[in-house]
Design a protein around this motif. Structure first.
Motif, short mmCIF file in Angstrom:
data_model
loop_
_atom_site.label_atom_id
_atom_site.label_comp_id
_atom_site.label_asym_id
_atom_site.label_seq_id
_atom_site.Cartn_x
_atom_site.Cartn_y
_atom_site.Cartn_z
N ILE A 7 -4.88 2.92 50.45
CA ILE A 7 -6.33 2.97 50.31
C ILE A 7 -6.94 1.98 51.30
O ILE A 7 -6.59 0.80 51.32
N THR A 8 -7.83 2.49 52.15
CA THR A 8 -8.42 1.63 53.17
C THR A 8 -9.91 1.91 53.31
O THR A 8 -10.46 2.79 52.65
N ALA A 116 3.61 8.93 52.38
CA ALA A 116 2.37 8.23 52.00
C ALA A 116 1.15 9.10 52.26
O ALA A 116 1.11 9.88 53.21
N LEU A 117 0.15 8.94 51.38
CA LEU A 117 -1.15 9.58 51.57
C LEU A 117 -2.14 8.47 51.91
O LEU A 117 -2.29 7.51 51.14
N SER A 118 -2.80 8.58 53.06
CA SER A 118 -3.77 7.54 53.43
C SER A 118 -5.19 8.03 53.14
O SER A 118 -5.56 9.14 53.51
N VAL A 119 -5.96 7.19 52.46
CA VAL A 119 -7.30 7.57 52.02
C VAL A 119 -8.31 6.54 52.49
O VAL A 119 -8.17 5.35 52.18
N PHE A 120 -9.31 7.00 53.22
CA PHE A 120 -10.36 6.10 53.72
C PHE A 120 -11.55 6.16 52.76
O PHE A 120 -12.08 7.23 52.48
N ILE A 121 -11.97 5.00 52.26
CA ILE A 121 -13.13 4.94 51.37
C ILE A 121 -14.35 4.56 52.22
O ILE A 121 -14.38 3.49 52.84
N VAL A 160 -8.85 9.08 61.34
CA VAL A 160 -7.40 9.05 61.56
C VAL A 160 -6.62 9.12 60.23
O VAL A 160 -5.42 9.28 60.23
N PHE A 161 -7.33 9.00 59.11
CA PHE A 161 -6.62 8.99 57.82
C PHE A 161 -6.54 10.40 57.21
O PHE A 161 -7.28 11.29 57.62
N ASP A 162 -5.62 10.58 56.25
CA ASP A 162 -5.40 11.91 55.70
C ASP A 162 -6.64 12.45 54.98
O ASP A 162 -6.96 13.62 55.07
N LYS A 163 -7.31 11.56 54.24
CA LYS A 163 -8.48 12.00 53.45
C LYS A 163 -9.58 10.95 53.55
O LYS A 163 -9.30 9.76 53.70
#
Ligand code: 5GP
Length: 190
Positions: A7-8, A116-121, A160-163
């Motif tokens: 989570i980023t 890994a799943l990367s998620v941008f908040i 650049v993130f998955d979601k």
């Protein structure tokens, strides 16, 4: 299971709120505790919120190759993900939740790949982000400006993130986060 959620997003976007929600709801998720050289905020507990360590200790850990990634996120403030956290969490049969800055998140995604799943908040706007950081009252005005400057750069990297999840309304974003977890872990959760 050996999976991870990264989570980023900018400071103040709500990364920790969303991570806390997910970890509270799904017992198979476990928070990776980062090491940092910043001072604890009121209410923060060593070895729960962060491993609060000194700059010399942090540098020793860099030399000993104990980090998967580390970053000087703000002036003289180091943050890093310890390899030992991954062993600790996966050995317990849990999936890892990382809450890190965008550069750390890119490094972690590269390290873990499809595991890994990367998620941008994303905050709804920069004005709203400023309000949220000011409301939190944990940062000095200089630190606030540094966080805002960095946020502008970070938001440009969202793609650049998955979601991407826009954190405007909490109930909505929690529902969207549930759906991401369901998809990634192939679980029925509603
Ligand atoms: P804070 O001081 O607000 O707790 O964190 C500042 C920033 O550092 C946040 O964006 C937070 O997600 C990030 N951060 C926390 N832990 C790590 C870490 O282990 N690695 C990296 N690269 N960033 C981190």
């Amino acid at each position: 299971m050996n999976k991870a959620i990264i989570i980023t997003g900018p400071s103040g976007a709500g990364k920790n709120t969303i991570a806390d929600y997910l970890i509270g709801k799904f017992s198979f998720l476990n928070y990776s505790i980062s090491a940092t050289t910043r001072q604890p905020r009121e209410g923060e507990v060593d070895k729960v919120d962060y491993y609060f360590i000194t700059v010399p200790d942090f540098k020793t850990k860099i030399e000993k190759d104990e980090f998967i990634e580390w970053e000087m996120v703000y002036t003289d403030m180091f943050y890093g993900t310890l390899k030992s956290e991954i062993n600790r969490i996966w050995a317990a049969g849990k999936a890892i939740v990382f809450v890190v800055d965008v550069i750390g998140a890119k490094d972690l995604k590269q390290y873990f790949g499809d595991s890994a799943l990367s998620v941008f908040i994303k905050p709804p706007s920069l004005t709203e982000l400023r309000q949220r950081i000011m409301k939190r009252r944990t940062e000095h005005i200089d630190a606030l400006e540094e966080r805002m400057r960095r946020a502008k750069v970070e938001i440009k990297m969202a793609d650049v993130f998955d979601k991407i999840l826009v954190n405007d309304d909490l109930d909505t974003v929690f529902g969207e986060a549930d759906d991401l977890i369901a998809d990634f872990f192939n679980k029925k959760i509603k």
